[in-house]
Design a protein around this motif. Structure first.
Motif, PDB file in Angstrom:
ATOM      1  N   ILE A   1      39.114  52.109  31.942  1.00 52.60           N
ATOM      2  CA  ILE A   1      39.539  51.085  32.899  1.00 52.60           C
ATOM      3  C   ILE A   1      40.633  51.664  33.788  1.00 52.60           C
ATOM      4  O   ILE A   1      41.676  52.098  33.297  1.00 52.60           O
ATOM      5  CB  ILE A   1      40.054  49.833  32.164  1.00 52.60           C
TER       6      ILE A   1
ATOM      7  N   ASP B   1      40.273  48.603  38.555  1.00 50.16           N
ATOM      8  CA  ASP B   1      39.580  47.613  37.737  1.00 50.16           C
ATOM      9  C   ASP B   1      40.512  46.493  37.294  1.00 50.16           C
ATOM     10  O   ASP B   1      40.104  45.334  37.186  1.00 50.16           O
ATOM     11  CB  ASP B   1      38.981  48.266  36.490  1.00 50.16           C
TER      12      ASP B   1
ATOM     13  N   LYS C   1      36.281  43.071  42.801  1.00 51.64           N
ATOM     14  CA  LYS C   1      35.919  43.487  41.450  1.00 51.64           C
ATOM     15  C   LYS C   1      37.136  43.877  40.621  1.00 51.64           C
ATOM     16  O   LYS C   1      37.032  44.658  39.670  1.00 51.64           O
ATOM     17  CB  LYS C   1      34.917  44.646  41.514  1.00 51.64           C
ATOM     18  N   THR C   2      38.292  43.322  40.971  1.00 52.82           N
ATOM     19  CA  THR C   2      39.539  43.623  40.262  1.00 52.82           C
ATOM     20  C   THR C   2      40.064  42.388  39.550  1.00 52.82           C
ATOM     21  O   THR C   2      40.131  41.306  40.143  1.00 52.82           O
ATOM     22  CB  THR C   2      40.620  44.131  41.237  1.00 52.82           C
TER      23      THR C   2
ATOM     24  N   VAL D   1      36.790  42.681  32.714  1.00 47.27           N
ATOM     25  CA  VAL D   1      36.519  43.821  33.599  1.00 47.27           C
ATOM     26  C   VAL D   1      35.048  44.213  33.518  1.00 47.27           C
ATOM     27  O   VAL D   1      34.405  44.501  34.542  1.00 47.27           O
ATOM     28  CB  VAL D   1      37.426  45.012  33.236  1.00 47.27           C
TER      29      VAL D   1
ATOM     30  N   THR E   1      32.767  43.932  36.921  1.00 44.09           N
ATOM     31  CA  THR E   1      32.276  45.193  37.513  1.00 44.09           C
ATOM     32  C   THR E   1      30.841  45.496  37.130  1.00 44.09           C
ATOM     33  O   THR E   1      30.303  46.524  37.534  1.00 44.09           O
ATOM     34  CB  THR E   1      33.177  46.371  37.089  1.00 44.09           C
TER      35      THR E   1
END
Length: 264
Positions: free
Chosen positions: A106, A168, A226-227, A254, A258
């Protein structure tokens, strides 16, 4: 579901049931107090074992050499190299028959929000502690910054880390109280896509069992692109306790956001 397990630990002379792995003062790989290489392999007929290293035989091997190998959900984590040699990502006691999974690393950013720390008047102890304990979910700190309690400064860093760097996970420590200068929740809400309500609720509930004052914290979690972004208290104790309470959930968040999932 077939469980993946550590089926053999060979210390170079004999098979053992346990080994203690840690990183030495100079960054060297240590096995039971001695400098030693670690190799990971899949079961093979008449497997030749390295007599000068610790050899770990995994029931299903490893699919991707770029991944981390997490034993018992992060109790011990090893980082692989292309030649099957491994380095210690998170040390601890490795025991025979431990279950394991492959984890992608990550990419982590840690942002400290504090007027006094940004001026150098106080040492930032929260961020280093968060960096250390975040290893338990396979997080690798890529970015770190300190900003004052200003909405624009917080948003500037978060936008850059989300949109340009593509992290991430972002952990923000500080600015979650109720004083006039505490503006972290306001800053990230303005630039977020979704609120993850349960993370903030659970951090307050779990820490309030020992400290009723923690219900005044406005810690929370949101997403941007996507964070995953998590706002934690500014104190080292508060930040680490809140992170520890929700850390297993953060890794899953996460993975979902993602579209990368742990292979079982």
């Amino acid at each position: 579901m077939i469980k993946k397990r550590l089926i053999r630990i060979y210390d170079g002379e004999k098979d053992v049931t346990m080994a203690y792995l840690h990183v030495g003062n100079k960054g060297e790989t240590m096995v039971d107090g001695m400098v030693k290489k670690i190799f990971i392999t899949a079961p093979m007929p008449l497997l030749p074992l390295n007599e000068s290293a610790l050899t770990l035989v995994l029931s299903h091997g490893v699919e991707d050499s770029e991944n981390l190998v997490s034993f018992d959900n992060g109790e011990v984590i090893l980082k692989l190299h292309s030649d099957n040699e491994a380095e210690i990502f998170k040390g601890g006691f490795l025991r025979l028959s431990m279950e394991y999974d492959e984890w992608f690393p990550i990419n982590l950013g840690i942002l400290t929000v504090s007027d006094r720390r940004s001026k150098g008047e106080l040492i930032d102890t929260s961020a280093p502690s968060l960096e250390e304990i975040s290893q338990s979910i396979g997080a690798v700190r890529k970015n770190y910054d300190i900003v004052p309690d200003e909405i624009e400064e917080i948003q500037r860093v978060v936008r850059h880390w989300c949109d340009d760097v593509g992290l991430d996970l972002i952990l923000i420590t500080g600015g979650t109280g109720i004083s006039p200068r505490d503006v972290t929740p306001e800053a990230i809400l303005e630039i977020s896509d979704k609120i993850i309500y349960g993370i903030g609720e659970y951090m307050r509930w779990s820490t309030s069992l020992n400290n009723p004052m923690s219900i005044l914290s406005r810690g929370m979690a949101v997403t941007r692109g996507k964070t995953v972004i998590v706002a934690l208290p500014g104190s080292e104790k508060g930040a680490t306790e809140c992170f520890s309470a929700v850390s297993p959930t953060l890794r899953h968040a996460v993975e979902v956001l993602t579209d990368r999932h742990v292979q079982h």
